[in-house]
Design a protein around this motif. Structure first.
Motif, PDB file in Angstrom:
ATOM      1  N   LEU A  24     -32.083  15.380  12.535  1.00  0.00           N
ATOM      2  CA  LEU A  24     -33.021  14.580  13.320  1.00  0.00           C
ATOM      3  C   LEU A  24     -32.416  14.088  14.631  1.00  0.00           C
ATOM      4  CD1 LEU A  24     -34.528  12.393  10.434  1.00  0.00           C
ATOM      5  CD2 LEU A  24     -35.434  14.525  11.396  1.00  0.00           C
ATOM      6  N   ILE A  25     -31.124  14.325  14.810  1.00  0.00           N
ATOM      7  CA  ILE A  25     -30.437  13.874  16.019  1.00  0.00           C
ATOM      8  C   ILE A  25     -30.538  14.966  17.089  1.00  0.00           C
ATOM      9  CG2 ILE A  25     -28.231  13.113  16.969  1.00  0.00           C
ATOM     10  CD1 ILE A  25     -27.427  12.235  14.163  1.00  0.00           C
ATOM     11  N   PRO A  26     -30.919  14.617  18.303  1.00  0.00           N
ATOM     12  CA  PRO A  26     -30.978  15.613  19.380  1.00  0.00           C
ATOM     13  C   PRO A  26     -29.639  16.330  19.557  1.00  0.00           C
ATOM     14  CG  PRO A  26     -32.048  13.587  20.056  1.00  0.00           C
ATOM     15  CD  PRO A  26     -31.387  13.288  18.744  1.00  0.00           C
ATOM     16  N   LEU A  27     -29.695  17.615  19.856  1.00  0.00           N
ATOM     17  CA  LEU A  27     -28.548  18.508  20.060  1.00  0.00           C
ATOM     18  C   LEU A  27     -27.862  18.903  18.763  1.00  0.00           C
ATOM     19  CD1 LEU A  27     -26.879  16.899  23.228  1.00  0.00           C
ATOM     20  CD2 LEU A  27     -28.633  18.664  23.122  1.00  0.00           C
ATOM     21  N   PHE A  28     -28.309  18.341  17.642  1.00  0.00           N
ATOM     22  CA  PHE A  28     -27.802  18.759  16.344  1.00  0.00           C
ATOM     23  C   PHE A  28     -28.812  19.720  15.711  1.00  0.00           C
ATOM     24  CE2 PHE A  28     -24.197  15.924  14.936  1.00  0.00           C
ATOM     25  CZ  PHE A  28     -23.930  15.439  16.206  1.00  0.00           C
ATOM     26  N   THR A  29     -28.393  20.404  14.659  1.00  0.00           N
ATOM     27  CA  THR A  29     -29.290  21.309  13.947  1.00  0.00           C
ATOM     28  C   THR A  29     -29.354  20.920  12.475  1.00  0.00           C
ATOM     29  OG1 THR A  29     -27.504  22.895  13.480  1.00  0.00           O
ATOM     30  CG2 THR A  29     -28.780  23.239  15.490  1.00  0.00           C
ATOM     31  N   THR A  30     -30.410  21.353  11.812  1.00  0.00           N
ATOM     32  CA  THR A  30     -30.593  21.043  10.391  1.00  0.00           C
ATOM     33  C   THR A  30     -29.953  22.146   9.554  1.00  0.00           C
ATOM     34  OG1 THR A  30     -32.706  20.008  10.947  1.00  0.00           O
ATOM     35  CG2 THR A  30     -32.269  20.436   8.623  1.00  0.00           C
ATOM     36  N   ALA A  31     -28.749  21.892   9.056  1.00  0.00           N
ATOM     37  CA  ALA A  31     -28.036  22.917   8.291  1.00  0.00           C
ATOM     38  C   ALA A  31     -28.759  23.256   7.000  1.00  0.00           C
ATOM     39  CB  ALA A  31     -26.613  22.450   7.993  1.00  0.00           C
TER      40      ALA A  31
END
Length: 227
Positions: free
Chosen positions: A85-92
């Motif tokens: 849910l954090i910008p620039l991160f991805t949902t592993a």
């Protein structure tokens, strides 16, 4: 040829591991009789996992012994879900390889505990239960073998499907700003995107809970064939 390159999802796994190790080290580096603050929150969650998931589904002895595994599973999945849910991160956990790996760990532990609790003979006996007409073994044995793999498959697919669905919806709603123009749909688009994001926050906790609960249930079922 197998590709061992570092992907964004692998990086998320490393970051989540680092976050959890650091968080628990900071919280419990100075043990106290009554944990407070972060330590109190973490201990409350671990006790809940032990008392409401592990022990009721696996019995007191096995549940207490496997509480560290279930707690690690819960916190790891929850951290990965929230990071998405954090910008620039991805949902592993939106990667089927990640969820399949987690489900495989549960599958292996389930078989180990089933053999440990029932012995090799008792473990193999549940594939062909006594008192059944021999002709039915042709149907029952394949079904029992298939049942071993449907449980981890369901674990992997449930977590994957629920975590991969949210981001595309948010992107589609925000994309309306480009397609229809910001002045026309900006308030509605942003409101709906924000609502979906809040829902995803709830889903992050829910899916971590469900995966952990089902893992405890499957291990408990495997360790008690006579029930």
């Amino acid at each position: 040829m197998i590709d061992f390159s570092i992907t964004s999802h692998i990086l998320m796994l490393w970051i989540a591991s680092f976050i959890l190790i650091t968080m628990f080290w900071v919280a419990f580096r100075k043990p106290t009789l009554v944990p407070r603050g972060l330590a109190g929150v973490l201990e409350t969650l671990v006790l809940y996992i032990r008392d409401e998931m592990a022990v009721p589904n696996m019995g007191k002895a096995l549940g207490t012994r496997l509480t560290p595994f279930l707690a690690t599973l819960f916190f790891f999945i929850l951290t990965l879900n929230l990071m998405g849910l954090i910008p620039l991160f991805t949902t592993a956990t939106g990667n089927i390889a990640v969820t399949a790996g987690l489900a495989l760990i549960t599958f292996v532990i389930t078989q180990i505990e089933a053999i440990r609790s029932n012995g090799v003979k008792g473990y193999l006996a549940h594939f062909a239960p006594s008192g059944v007409p021999p002709l039915l073994y042709v149907i029952i044995v394949p079904i029992e073998i298939l049942g071993l793999f449907t449980k981890p498959f369901a674990l992997a697919m449930r977590l994957f499907a629920n975590m991969v669905a949210g981001p595309p919806i948010i992107y589609a709603l925000l994309g309306l700003l480009i397609v229809l123009g910001p002045l026309m749909v900006a308030p509605v688009s942003i409101l709906f995107a924000l609502s979906i994001n809040i829902l995803e926050l709830f889903v992050a906790f829910l899916q971590a809970y469900i995966f952990t609960m089902l893992s405890a249930l499957f291990i408990g079922m495997g360790a008690a064939h006579d029930h």
